[in-house]
Design a protein around this motif. Sequence first.
Motif, PDB file in Angstrom:
ATOM      1  N   ILE A  61     -34.575 -13.876  -0.769  1.00  0.00           N
ATOM      2  CA  ILE A  61     -32.924 -13.763  -1.547  1.00  0.00           C
ATOM      3  C   ILE A  61     -32.608 -12.547  -0.498  1.00  0.00           C
ATOM      4  O   ILE A  61     -33.225 -11.321   0.222  1.00  0.00           O
ATOM      5  N   THR A  62     -31.564 -12.551   0.322  1.00  0.00           N
ATOM      6  CA  THR A  62     -30.763 -11.800   1.177  1.00  0.00           C
ATOM      7  C   THR A  62     -30.624  -9.920   0.045  1.00  0.00           C
ATOM      8  O   THR A  62     -30.051 -10.226  -0.834  1.00  0.00           O
ATOM      9  N   GLU A  63     -30.161  -9.140   1.032  1.00  0.00           N
ATOM     10  CA  GLU A  63     -30.201  -8.271   0.514  1.00  0.00           C
ATOM     11  C   GLU A  63     -28.716  -8.005   0.002  1.00  0.00           C
ATOM     12  O   GLU A  63     -28.488  -7.322  -0.995  1.00  0.00           O
ATOM     13  N   ASP A  64     -27.904  -8.834   0.529  1.00  0.00           N
ATOM     14  CA  ASP A  64     -26.290  -8.647  -0.079  1.00  0.00           C
ATOM     15  C   ASP A  64     -26.351  -8.853  -1.203  1.00  0.00           C
ATOM     16  O   ASP A  64     -25.595  -9.210  -2.615  1.00  0.00           O
ATOM     17  N   THR A  65     -27.336 -10.509  -1.544  1.00  0.00           N
ATOM     18  CA  THR A  65     -27.241 -10.821  -3.062  1.00  0.00           C
ATOM     19  C   THR A  65     -28.157 -10.282  -4.026  1.00  0.00           C
ATOM     20  O   THR A  65     -27.653 -10.492  -4.754  1.00  0.00           O
ATOM     21  N   LEU A  66     -28.591  -9.582  -3.135  1.00  0.00           N
ATOM     22  CA  LEU A  66     -29.563  -8.876  -4.385  1.00  0.00           C
ATOM     23  C   LEU A  66     -28.357  -7.732  -4.552  1.00  0.00           C
ATOM     24  O   LEU A  66     -28.165  -7.319  -6.401  1.00  0.00           O
ATOM     25  N   ILE A  67     -27.430  -6.887  -4.325  1.00  0.00           N
ATOM     26  CA  ILE A  67     -26.414  -5.546  -3.911  1.00  0.00           C
ATOM     27  C   ILE A  67     -26.005  -6.372  -5.013  1.00  0.00           C
ATOM     28  O   ILE A  67     -25.647  -5.292  -6.275  1.00  0.00           O
ATOM     29  N   GLN A  68     -25.543  -7.723  -5.042  1.00  0.00           N
ATOM     30  CA  GLN A  68     -24.029  -8.304  -5.824  1.00  0.00           C
ATOM     31  C   GLN A  68     -24.930  -8.596  -7.448  1.00  0.00           C
ATOM     32  O   GLN A  68     -23.680  -8.698  -8.236  1.00  0.00           O
ATOM     33  N   SER A  69     -26.222  -9.344  -7.233  1.00  0.00           N
ATOM     34  CA  SER A  69     -26.934  -9.019  -8.397  1.00  0.00           C
ATOM     35  C   SER A  69     -27.222  -8.301  -9.360  1.00  0.00           C
ATOM     36  O   SER A  69     -27.591  -8.944 -10.976  1.00  0.00           O
ATOM     37  N   ILE A  70     -27.297  -6.824  -9.122  1.00  0.00           N
ATOM     38  CA  ILE A  70     -28.187  -6.379  -9.813  1.00  0.00           C
ATOM     39  C   ILE A  70     -27.134  -4.900 -10.714  1.00  0.00           C
ATOM     40  O   ILE A  70     -27.623  -4.556 -11.769  1.00  0.00           O
ATOM     41  N   LYS A  71     -26.343  -6.032 -11.036  1.00  0.00           N
ATOM     42  CA  LYS A  71     -24.934  -5.149 -11.962  1.00  0.00           C
ATOM     43  C   LYS A  71     -25.150  -5.489 -13.478  1.00  0.00           C
ATOM     44  O   LYS A  71     -26.514  -6.401 -12.828  1.00  0.00           O
ATOM     45  N   ASP A  72     -25.276  -4.733 -13.749  1.00  0.00           N
ATOM     46  CA  ASP A  72     -25.280  -5.416 -15.552  1.00  0.00           C
ATOM     47  C   ASP A  72     -26.362  -5.401 -15.390  1.00  0.00           C
ATOM     48  O   ASP A  72     -26.441  -6.369 -16.620  1.00  0.00           O
ATOM     49  N   ASN A  73     -27.245  -4.455 -15.644  1.00  0.00           N
ATOM     50  CA  ASN A  73     -28.713  -3.799 -16.266  1.00  0.00           C
ATOM     51  C   ASN A  73     -29.056  -5.486 -16.105  1.00  0.00           C
ATOM     52  O   ASN A  73     -30.015  -5.792 -16.499  1.00  0.00           O
ATOM     53  N   ASN A  74     -28.956  -6.148 -14.638  1.00  0.00           N
ATOM     54  CA  ASN A  74     -29.892  -7.320 -15.046  1.00  0.00           C
ATOM     55  C   ASN A  74     -31.109  -6.678 -14.577  1.00  0.00           C
ATOM     56  O   ASN A  74     -31.796  -6.712 -13.521  1.00  0.00           O
ATOM     57  N   THR A  75     -31.846  -7.745 -15.426  1.00  0.00           N
ATOM     58  CA  THR A  75     -33.121  -8.039 -15.532  1.00  0.00           C
ATOM     59  C   THR A  75     -33.639  -8.207 -15.100  1.00  0.00           C
ATOM     60  O   THR A  75     -35.287  -9.308 -15.186  1.00  0.00           O
ATOM     61  N   ASP A  76     -33.715  -9.660 -14.573  1.00  0.00           N
ATOM     62  CA  ASP A  76     -33.926 -10.904 -14.253  1.00  0.00           C
ATOM     63  C   ASP A  76     -35.288 -10.663 -12.769  1.00  0.00           C
ATOM     64  O   ASP A  76     -36.080 -11.546 -13.013  1.00  0.00           O
ATOM     65  N   TYR A  77     -34.606  -9.904 -11.916  1.00  0.00           N
ATOM     66  CA  TYR A  77     -35.981  -9.915 -11.394  1.00  0.00           C
ATOM     67  C   TYR A  77     -37.621  -9.157 -11.477  1.00  0.00           C
ATOM     68  O   TYR A  77     -38.515  -9.876 -11.002  1.00  0.00           O
ATOM     69  N   GLU A  78     -37.011  -8.660 -12.632  1.00  0.00           N
ATOM     70  CA  GLU A  78     -38.074  -8.462 -13.082  1.00  0.00           C
ATOM     71  C   GLU A  78     -38.762  -9.097 -14.093  1.00  0.00           C
ATOM     72  O   GLU A  78     -40.348  -8.911 -14.173  1.00  0.00           O
ATOM     73  N   ILE A  79     -38.201  -9.741 -14.799  1.00  0.00           N
ATOM     74  CA  ILE A  79     -39.197 -10.717 -15.313  1.00  0.00           C
ATOM     75  C   ILE A  79     -39.528 -11.821 -14.841  1.00  0.00           C
ATOM     76  O   ILE A  79     -40.745 -12.272 -14.783  1.00  0.00           O
ATOM     77  N   ILE A  80     -38.724 -12.059 -13.535  1.00  0.00           N
ATOM     78  CA  ILE A  80     -39.124 -13.860 -12.383  1.00  0.00           C
ATOM     79  C   ILE A  80     -40.250 -13.171 -12.044  1.00  0.00           C
ATOM     80  O   ILE A  80     -41.194 -13.442 -11.366  1.00  0.00           O
ATOM     81  N   ARG A  81     -40.504 -11.999 -11.529  1.00  0.00           N
ATOM     82  CA  ARG A  81     -41.954 -11.160 -10.747  1.00  0.00           C
ATOM     83  C   ARG A  81     -43.054 -10.763 -11.464  1.00  0.00           C
ATOM     84  O   ARG A  81     -43.947 -10.914 -11.532  1.00  0.00           O
ATOM     85  N   GLY A  82     -42.490 -10.702 -12.811  1.00  0.00           N
ATOM     86  CA  GLY A  82     -43.665 -10.089 -14.393  1.00  0.00           C
ATOM     87  C   GLY A  82     -44.121 -12.260 -14.801  1.00  0.00           C
ATOM     88  O   GLY A  82     -45.367 -12.215 -14.650  1.00  0.00           O
ATOM     89  N   MET A  83     -43.451 -13.296 -14.502  1.00  0.00           N
ATOM     90  CA  MET A  83     -43.811 -14.653 -14.308  1.00  0.00           C
ATOM     91  C   MET A  83     -44.825 -14.899 -12.967  1.00  0.00           C
ATOM     92  O   MET A  83     -45.467 -15.882 -13.371  1.00  0.00           O
ATOM     93  N   ASP A  84     -45.138 -13.601 -12.366  1.00  0.00           N
ATOM     94  CA  ASP A  84     -45.542 -14.128 -11.193  1.00  0.00           C
ATOM     95  C   ASP A  84     -45.794 -14.785  -9.665  1.00  0.00           C
ATOM     96  O   ASP A  84     -46.021 -15.335  -8.793  1.00  0.00           O
ATOM     97  N   VAL A  85     -43.656 -15.599  -9.915  1.00  0.00           N
ATOM     98  CA  VAL A  85     -43.303 -16.184  -8.800  1.00  0.00           C
ATOM     99  C   VAL A  85     -42.819 -14.234  -7.637  1.00  0.00           C
ATOM    100  O   VAL A  85     -42.861 -13.753  -7.877  1.00  0.00           O
ATOM    101  N   GLY A  86     -43.395 -15.159  -6.214  1.00  0.00           N
ATOM    102  CA  GLY A  86     -42.898 -14.223  -5.152  1.00  0.00           C
ATOM    103  C   GLY A  86     -41.633 -13.959  -5.765  1.00  0.00           C
ATOM    104  O   GLY A  86     -40.451 -14.477  -5.135  1.00  0.00           O
ATOM    105  N   LEU A  87     -41.099 -12.208  -4.979  1.00  0.00           N
ATOM    106  CA  LEU A  87     -39.483 -12.029  -4.429  1.00  0.00           C
ATOM    107  C   LEU A  87     -40.044 -11.432  -2.555  1.00  0.00           C
ATOM    108  O   LEU A  87     -40.700 -10.830  -3.022  1.00  0.00           O
ATOM    109  N   ALA A  88     -38.883 -12.349  -2.228  1.00  0.00           N
ATOM    110  CA  ALA A  88     -39.470 -11.842  -0.566  1.00  0.00           C
ATOM    111  C   ALA A  88     -37.467 -11.505  -1.027  1.00  0.00           C
ATOM    112  O   ALA A  88     -36.788 -12.197  -0.589  1.00  0.00           O
TER     113      ALA A  88
END
Length: 291
Positions: free
Chosen positions: A151-178
């Motif tokens: 994921i690029t930095e800009d994607t990250l910034i755009q998508s973390i609004k609205d208390n988006n917890t998807d990244y935490e859940i995805i990481r919790g599934m053990d999928v890697g995040l770069a």
Amino acid sequence: NAKRAGRNCYMFFSESMNKAASIQLETENNLKIALQNDEFTIFYQPKVSYKSKQITQAEALIRWNHPKKGLIPPNIFIPIAEKSDLIIDIGKWVRDQVLQQLTIWQEKNFPPIKVSVNVSGKEFIKREVLQHLLDIFMKYQIAPHWLELEITEDTLIQSIKDNNTDYEIIRGMDVGLAIDDFGTGYCSLGYLKDYPFETLKIDKSFINNVTKNEKDASIVKTIIAMAHSLNMSVVAEGVETQEQRDFLVANKCDLIQGYFYCKPQPVDKFEEFVHNFSQQNQTNTPNLALF
Ligand code: C2E
Ligand code: MG
Ligand code: MG
Ligand code: MG
């Protein structure tokens, strides 16, 4: 006269805008057809681990195998797909293909390789990624840690609004995040603390002159040191020369990706490369070409 000129001007803009819009529409349509006709294909590019001297990871990169125009690189069509919702279907197609490939490799005892896929901002903003991951890990019997999302930095910034917890859940599934193309976006370092990324990919623009420009060298060393002290691993992308590779290995960059080792390849050529590479590194001849 002024009125007339104004009107011409308006006509000019309206015509060129129409043209741009119709090109966008036409390409969108062609992309839709391409998806239906299975014209996309995935190339794999190895990432070499400096510690194990093995190919432990790879990046999946989409290409459009156009029946008339041949292979079309993603920079040409991904931006167009991103303007419509097509990018969502393309993203799903890529992840499905990659999991299917991982299943095939697992079944034929191919060396275990973690594969990263690129994910567009829109897929995260529309919250399409998490559910799709749940779906495909149900469909394929693959452990989630074999997949990583870039994921690029800009994607990250755009998508973390609205208390988006998807990244935490995805990481919790053990999928890697770069974080992809690190250092080129507008991300504050605080995000590295607040979001569960475990890999940084240093952008090619810092690698290009890393052996010639002291500032680039300092930046790269600093990124590696920072990543390691945050318990993250580091990938260098766009490594083209032996000197660049040696610099990165000397500075303990965990993974090296670039034309120096291998260009992105269709899957059969990639398998061949992995096979030859591991054979080469099992023999104990000193002075190996690559290490
Ligand atoms: P990226 O994710 O930063 O991928 C790295 C790009 O650098 C790839 O270009 C790769 O072929 C190229 N590359 C790797 N090593 C070298 C090197 O040593 N020298 C040079 N000059 N280039 C190198 P590619 O495959 O054309 O992809 C371009 C971009 O398209 C990717 O940049 C990524 O942002 C996007 N992309 C590719 N596949 C997908 C996909 O499945 N989904 C989405 N959303 N985007 C994708
Ligand atoms: Mg990438
Ligand atoms: Mg990149
Ligand atoms: Mg890039």
